[in-house]
Every structure is written in C-alpha cells, then in structure tokens.
Design a protein around this motif. Structure first.
Motif, short mmCIF file in Angstrom:
data_model
loop_
_atom_site.label_atom_id
_atom_site.label_comp_id
_atom_site.label_asym_id
_atom_site.label_seq_id
_atom_site.Cartn_x
_atom_site.Cartn_y
_atom_site.Cartn_z
N SER A 158 32.89 45.12 47.03
CA SER A 158 32.67 44.37 46.45
C SER A 158 31.40 43.87 46.50
O SER A 158 31.49 42.11 46.20
N LEU A 216 42.03 32.45 45.61
CA LEU A 216 41.87 34.23 46.90
C LEU A 216 43.36 34.65 47.66
O LEU A 216 43.57 35.75 48.14
N THR A 235 41.37 46.87 45.40
CA THR A 235 41.49 45.89 45.32
C THR A 235 39.10 44.86 44.99
O THR A 235 38.78 45.33 45.89
N TYR A 236 39.91 44.02 44.16
CA TYR A 236 37.99 43.39 44.23
C TYR A 236 38.44 42.09 45.11
O TYR A 236 39.01 41.13 44.41
N THR A 237 37.56 41.37 45.32
CA THR A 237 36.72 40.56 46.27
C THR A 237 36.17 39.48 46.00
O THR A 237 36.04 38.98 46.73
N GLN A 238 34.69 40.33 45.48
CA GLN A 238 33.69 39.23 44.23
C GLN A 238 34.23 39.39 43.36
O GLN A 238 32.48 39.08 42.91
N LEU A 259 39.25 48.54 48.60
CA LEU A 259 38.39 47.61 47.98
C LEU A 259 36.77 47.46 47.75
O LEU A 259 36.53 48.95 48.00
N TYR A 266 45.49 40.17 49.23
CA TYR A 266 44.90 40.05 49.82
C TYR A 266 44.76 38.79 51.29
O TYR A 266 43.85 38.43 51.88
N PRO A 303 41.14 36.35 42.28
CA PRO A 303 42.42 38.09 43.12
C PRO A 303 42.07 39.19 41.74
O PRO A 303 42.02 38.39 40.76
N MET A 346 42.44 37.73 56.34
CA MET A 346 41.72 38.37 55.07
C MET A 346 40.91 39.09 55.38
O MET A 346 40.23 40.09 55.28
N ILE A 379 38.47 42.17 53.20
CA ILE A 379 38.78 40.93 52.21
C ILE A 379 37.47 40.12 52.53
O ILE A 379 36.33 40.03 51.26
#
Length: 773
Positions: free
Chosen positions: A438, A45, A69-72, A436, A51, A421, A264, A269
């Motif tokens: 999450s 990540l 942008t996906y963080t999980q 983002l 990121y 990512p 981050m 992030i």
C-alpha cells in the motif's frame, strides 16, 4: 571515457600484444534479471479480478498470487505523458509531454519531443549489456514524424530499442491495425476472416523476439516493453470472449460500484471504511457535459441493453488480451526464464470516459465533437466488438471501473484518473508471495526500480549532454517489507487544465474539468484530502485546514516551475487536435499524390477539414477501368473517389453514419479524362461540422451535385492514410470491397487543392498537364 589500450604495438603484429578491453561491449551485471513491462491502456483500479473487479484476468491472477499487488500506484491520467515517464523516469513535462502526442504546443513542457537531457531506460540498458524490445503501442512519436518520409529521430529504434513491432499512434483498429516493424510501415500479416487480431499478433511477435534472443544470445538479459492496444478504444474482441460476459453487467454501473467496493475492501485493496464518491461530483458550472454520467435508473430499456453490452465487449477485450500475454508468460516458464524475469503488469491511466454519456459505436465522434445517436447505436448492438464498429462504453462504466474514486481518465486531480493497477512478479528477487503493498507510488518510480534491479545507474552525462535527474524513487525497498513507509514524499499532477499535488499523505486538488475551454485558472477552488485516512478522496477538508491548503498549493507552484508545467491548457479536444503547429513540410494550398506509394498518414496529408476543397485526378479510362482513384479514411469516416460499373463515384462517409453520401456520374466514355469533385463549405452545423455543396465533375461538366456534410476533426487518430490507386483493408465505402485496386486504365496523379481558386480553372491546368505528359 573509453578505457585506455594496455596492449603493446610494434612494427610486426607477431611482436605486439593485443588488448580487447577498450573495444568489447559492456556486459550486464552478473545475474541481472530480464525485465518485462506490460502496460495496458485505460484501466481503472476496480476493473480487474486481482483487485476485486468483474473482469477475469487469469494471467494477472497467476502473477498476483506469486507476486505483489500495489494498491496506491499512480499515473499522469493520460497515455502519452505516462508512457514518456516509462521511457525516461522523468516527469511528463520534463519529457515535453504535457498531453498526447497529437496535442503538442510550442512551450517547453509540451513540445512533444524527448529532450537530449532525458536518456531513455532502453538506451541505458542497451549500453549496459541488455537486449531491448518494444511491442505494441508507442504514442510518443510526433504526429508529423509518423510518415514514410518523416524523421525517425523519435521512433523506438532511435530511442534505444533493438526491435519494435506495433503502432505509433494513440490507438489503432484491432482488426485492421496500422503497423510498423522497426523503422518501416508494414501490412498486417493476415485479415480478421483469417483469425487475425492485434492482441494475438503482438504476442506472436513478442515470443518470436524472445525466441530469437534465446537462440543466439541466451546469456544476455533482455528488457521488453509490451504495450497492447487494450483497453483503449476501439474495444474489439473475438465473439467467444465477449459472450463469456453475457448478462454480467446487467445490474448497471452504480450497482457495480457498490458490489466492487465491498470486494476491494474485503481483499484489503481499500480500507474497510472507504466511502464511495458521487458519480457526478463536479458542480454544473465546472463540469464538462461530455463527461456526465447518466444515472442507471433513468435509462430506458434499450439504453440499458446497449450500455451493458458495451461493458461486456470491454471485458472480453481485456481478458482476451490477458490470455495472449499469458502465452508470453508460458513461453518464459517453458524456457526457464520466468523465475529471473521481473514483470511489471499495469495500466497507464484510469478508465476512459471518451465514450461520452451515451456510449459510442465510433469513438472518433468524441474527437470531432459530434454526439452519438441511440437509434443508430442500437443498430450495431449485436456487432459491438466486431470489425463493423469502433466502439467505446459510456462514462458510467468509466466511473464504475475507477471505483471508489471521483472521475476517470484525463482528470489528474482525482484518483479516478490516476490510481491504477500495478502487479510486480519476480520469484528470484521477491520472497513475498501473494501480498499487498500500500505504499504510495507513481509512474516516475518505475525506471528507478528497473535500474535498481538491473544493477545499473542513470548516467549523469549521456552522449555529451548533462542529464536531468530522475524524478522518482526505486520501489525495491517495498518488495519484502509491506510495512515499510513509502520513500516517496511529493508528486505533482497536471493534465488538460486539471491539477493536484500529493505530499506525505495529503493532497490538494483544483476543481477544474478538462477540455472545457473555460480557463480562469486563478479562480479555481482547491480541495484538500487526507489520503492516508480517506483513500477515496471523499471528504474535502479545505475549510478545516486552510494553512495546509496554502502549503500544498505553494508546493504545486514550486513543482510547476521546476518541471516546465505552465501554461495550463484546458481547450476542447477538437481545438487540441486541430491546433495549428509547424510542419517540416511547408504548408501549401495544392498537393499532388501519385499511385504506387504507401498510405500518407493524416498528420502529414492534405488537410481538408473544416474548409472547401477540390480533388482532381488525371486518369486514362478504358471500358475495363474500375477501382479506387483516391481514398482517405476508413468505414468509420473518410472519403473516396472511384470507378465502379463504368461510373465515377464520390463517397463522403461522415463518421461512419449511414447512409453514405454518394455522388455518381453517368457512364464514362473511354479516354484521357480529368475526374474530380469540389466541396464548397457554406456554413457550420450544430456541432461545427461543415455544411455545403458537393459537385462531381467529368472534365468541365458537373455530372452530379447536392448537399453534403463533412468532418472538422480527423478521420482517425492514426492509421488509414491517404491512398491513390487503392484503399486500405478497411475501406471508406461499403460500395466496394477491401482494397479495390484500380485496374483497366492508368492514374497519372491526384491533385487536391484547398485554395479559393475555382474548380474549372484547376481543371484547365490539369488538362494541360495531362497533355504534356
């Protein structure tokens, strides 16, 4: 059910009424988008610029600014299993991919062939009016099928793809790749000295496929799975991209972790209060020594220079590949297709620790259980990333690029192996820009999302077989609602003996390292993390909430039973890759190979690893004879029998370590000769390598002999097959040029024997066979 014919049929066609409806191909729903899935390898990540990472990814930055942008978002922690999920939308054990394609076992969750109950997303889209393309890495074809005469049942075209261009194995040399086009092996279109690199070639081929589509069927939507070799080893890149990062990793991997964590958090992030985890979190009695991280301040100056350079090469490889992806994105924009193309840009598992604590100039040492040597590695410092090396950075960078989490690729119990990512870009379908997301998601959610945006459903029955249900949920609900709670509620994880389960923001993780062979899974200690509050999984709450631990462990066993997970397997990499498994061709002790045939892949070629063997060739020798008689492998490990300067040579290249082991005859007399070599294995070395004596023969006479060591693991994970009458473009020995085809004589055949029979008995048989020819 096919639609009923509703026309009229009479004796004369002029009195009949046609009805084309039952015979027309199904069209995609009106306005259905194109779909481009870009799946990198081995990337944590914290590596990439969107990121907060230090690796510049201009194309990805561009898509992130205009997308989400996906963080999980999570994977299985290993490539083949994750890729099987991208194919079908089912959990990897349901797909029979408990591990990589080369490590199958005879159990329902690990057999390595997609079951008929798991139709692929390509098959479903193809049946619903989409064109389907696959470019780049596969790694879901059984090892025994990666052969000219092997079954094509698991190859891409048989799994719903109209076109394929790429490589079937887990990795390939980026300068000298092992290429397949559609259903056949092909030679690379150019050489490195002519500007060739696989990343560029894949972009060229992708654009060509899309151009052909746009020219002939512009109204038809398409699905493309684009899988570059990056960032998997070998880390190969043009020098100008490597040089862009000169000095940028000199602060070391621990300093990088501190630096990137702050960035981050600043970007959102990670939560601002996210804690950093230790670089070596596992207790000594559990840890795998090959995955240890050496503290930066304990390295000497040479090691720091070497390790920094390895990170520079990795970064250059990643950015160069992103630039090639950018050419595809540019083409979509130029042709007016970008706005209605859903792009998923992601990676298949965390950063790789297969470079071991010391880094490697030849990653295949890891799969042979053989350590790297600093002095040898330093000799290649200025050649890292070039065709001269097969390099991989050390474990410290794997931890750094997987910040802030524990561990890296292969560790499914920790987010370092699974949190990756994921950026989604779709201007026509997503109102949000540069935001983002999450929500907790997993690779199992990609196929449901693809089908959702395409307006297509996974059929309950496919080709007469009732289908397993999809194991994921569509992520589309999150596209325009960043605050929406995740619709995913449970996901199990298991890989190479590691295991975990996430459920509604909580996670249990068994403390167990992969590839150790320690077993005793019933004695594993389970940790508990409240991931919603502790994103880095830094604080174990198991003692505080024992009832929650029991609840989630029980849930893990429920998932294990439902998904064919057991038995667990933590055997070593060497045991995995040399595991005895059935072959379509019956095993035998003697193999015959002939000239003018394609290279025989290692998965189906004679296995000389860890044993004694004999190689005999029937050759008509003239004063002009020269060239390769037999070769298997590459400059990074292999062996070859050849004639040069009127002498017979046998070279065993042990893991690319210089000097090559060379045996040479006196000058050969012209005639009909039996030429060969015998290796007698006498014992195992310190690292289980074979130690013994090699004897070079001309007829029944020993013309040279001496001690030799041989590999017990594979020459390569894929590619560089067994050749007769020539070598590959990346030859086994530096003693002859690329290819070095045999000329000035004739090779009748090459026999390889792995029985206990004496060489001289075989020589008499060969001479008799030659006489009968």
């Amino acid at each position: 059910m096919a639609e009923e014919f509703k026309g009229v049929v009479n004796l004369d066609v002029r009195d009949s009424i046609p009805d084309w409806t039952p015979y027309e191909l199904k069209r995609a729903p009106e306005g259905a988008p194109n779909i481009l899935v870009i799946l990198y390898d081995d990337t944590g990540l914290a590596a990439w610029s969107p990121y907060g990472g230090r690796i510049s990814m201009p194309t990805l930055d561009r898509l992130a600014r205009n997308g989400l942008t996906y963080t999980q978002w999570h994977t299985t922690s290993l490539c083949s299993p994750t890729r099987s999920i991208f194919l079908t939308g089912r959990n990897h054990h349901v797909n029979r991919f408990a591990s990589i394609a080369e490590a199958t076992s005879g159990f329902p969750g690990a057999a390595g062939r997609l079951p008929a109950e798991c139709a692929t997303v390509a098959q479903v889209l193809q049946d619903n009016g989409y064109s389907t393309f696959w470019v780049g890495k596969n790694h879901n074809v059984p090892e025994g099928d990666v052969a000219g005469g092997g079954s094509r049942s698991e190859w891409p075209l048989q799994k719903g793809f109209d076109r394929f261009y790429g490589f079937l194995g887990g990795e390939t040399n980026q300068w000298y790749p092992d290429l397949v086009e559609d259903n056949k092996f092909i030679d690379q279109p150019a050489l490195p000295e002519e500007g060739y690199h696989l990343s560029k070639d894949l972009a060229d081929q992708a654009i060509r496929m899309l151009r052909d589509q746009n020219s002939s069927n512009a109204s038809k939507p398409w699905y493309m799975w684009y899988c570059p070799g990056a960032n998997h080893a070998p880390h190969h890149a043009p020098q100008e991209y490597i040089d862009k990062y000169k000095g940028k990793f000199d602060d070391g991997y621990e300093a990088y972790r501190d630096w990137v964590l702050e960035r981050m958090a600043a970007r959102g992030i990670l939560p601002e209060d996210t804690d950093l985890t230790p670089i070596n979190p596992l207790p000594d009695e559990v840890a795998n020594a090959a995955d240890h991280v050496r503290p930066w301040d304990e390295l000497n100056d040479d090691e720091k220079r070497l390790f920094s350079r390895m990170a520079e090469v990795f970064a250059g490889f990643s950015e160069y590949t992103d630039a090639q992806v950018g050419r595809v994105v540019d083409y979509l924009e130029q042709t007016g297709q970008l706005e209605n193309t859903v792009i998923f840009y992601c990676a298949d598992n965390g950063a790789s620790g297969e470079g071991t604590p010391n880094g490697s100039v030849n990653e295949n040492k890891f799969f042979n259980g053989y350590p790297d040597d600093l002095e040898e590695n330093m000799q290649y410092l200025d050649q890292l990333g070039s065709p001269e090396t097969y390099n991989h950075h050390p474990t410290g960078w794997a931890v750094a690029f997987s910040t802030p989490f524990q561990m890296f690729k292969r560790y499914s119990e920790y987010a370092g192996g699974t949190c990756d990512p994921m950026i989604i870009h779709w201007p026509d379908g997503i109102k949000a820009r540069g935001e983002l997301r999450s929500q907790y998601h997993h690779a199992t959610d990609i196929v449901p999302t693809i089908l959702d945006v395409a307006g297509v459903e996974m059929p309950e029955t496919y080709r007469g077989v009732k289908q397993y249900p999809l194991n994921g949920v569509s992520m589309r609900y999150s596209f325009d609602d960043g605050e929406a709670p995740t619709t995913k509620h449970r996901q199990y994880y298991t890989m190479l003996g590691t295991r975990a389960l996430w459920q509604d923001g909580w996670k249990v993780a068994a403390v167990h390292a992969p590839l150790t062979g320690k077993g005793h899974f019933d004695e594993d200690r389970w940790e508990l993390y409240h991931v919603d509050e502790d994103r880095s999984e830094a604080h174990d709450l198991a003692e505080r909430y024992p009832e929650k631990v029991k609840e989630l462990v029980d849930a893990w066993f429920e998932e294990a039973k439902a998904n064919f997970v057991l038995p667990l397997d933590d055997r070593t990499a060497l045991e995995y890759l040399t595991n005895d498994r059935p072959q379509f061709e019956p095993r035998r002790t003697r193999y015959i190979y002939f000239p003018d045939t394609a290279p025989v892949p290692e998965g189906v070629a004679v296995n000389v690893r860890g044993r004694s063997y004999k190689i005999l060739a029937d050759v008509e020798v003239t004063p002009e004879s020269e060239g390769v008689i037999f070769a298997h492998g590459s400059r990074f490990g292999g062996h070859a029998l050849f004639i040069k300067d009127h002498k017979l040579h046998y070279v065993y290249n042990f893991l690319g370590i210089k000097p090559e082991q060379m045996f040479v005859s006196p000058e050969l007399e012209p005639g009909q000769l039996t030429l060969g070599v015998e290796f007698v294995r006498e014992k195992a070395g310190e690292h289980r390598e074979s130690l013994g004596t090699a004897r070079l023969y001309v007829g029944d006479t020993v013309v040279d002999e001496g001690p030799m060591r041989a590999q017990v693991g594979k020459f390569t994970l894929s590619g560089d097959g067994l050749c007769v009458g020539y070598d590959s473009s990346d030859p086994v020995s530096r003693a002859y040029p690329a290819g070095f085809p045999f000329r000035g004589g004739r090779i009748l055949g090459v026999g390889i024997d792995v029985s206990e029979e004496q060489y001289l008995d075989l020589e008499q048989e060969a001479a008799a066979a030659f006489a009968r020819d």
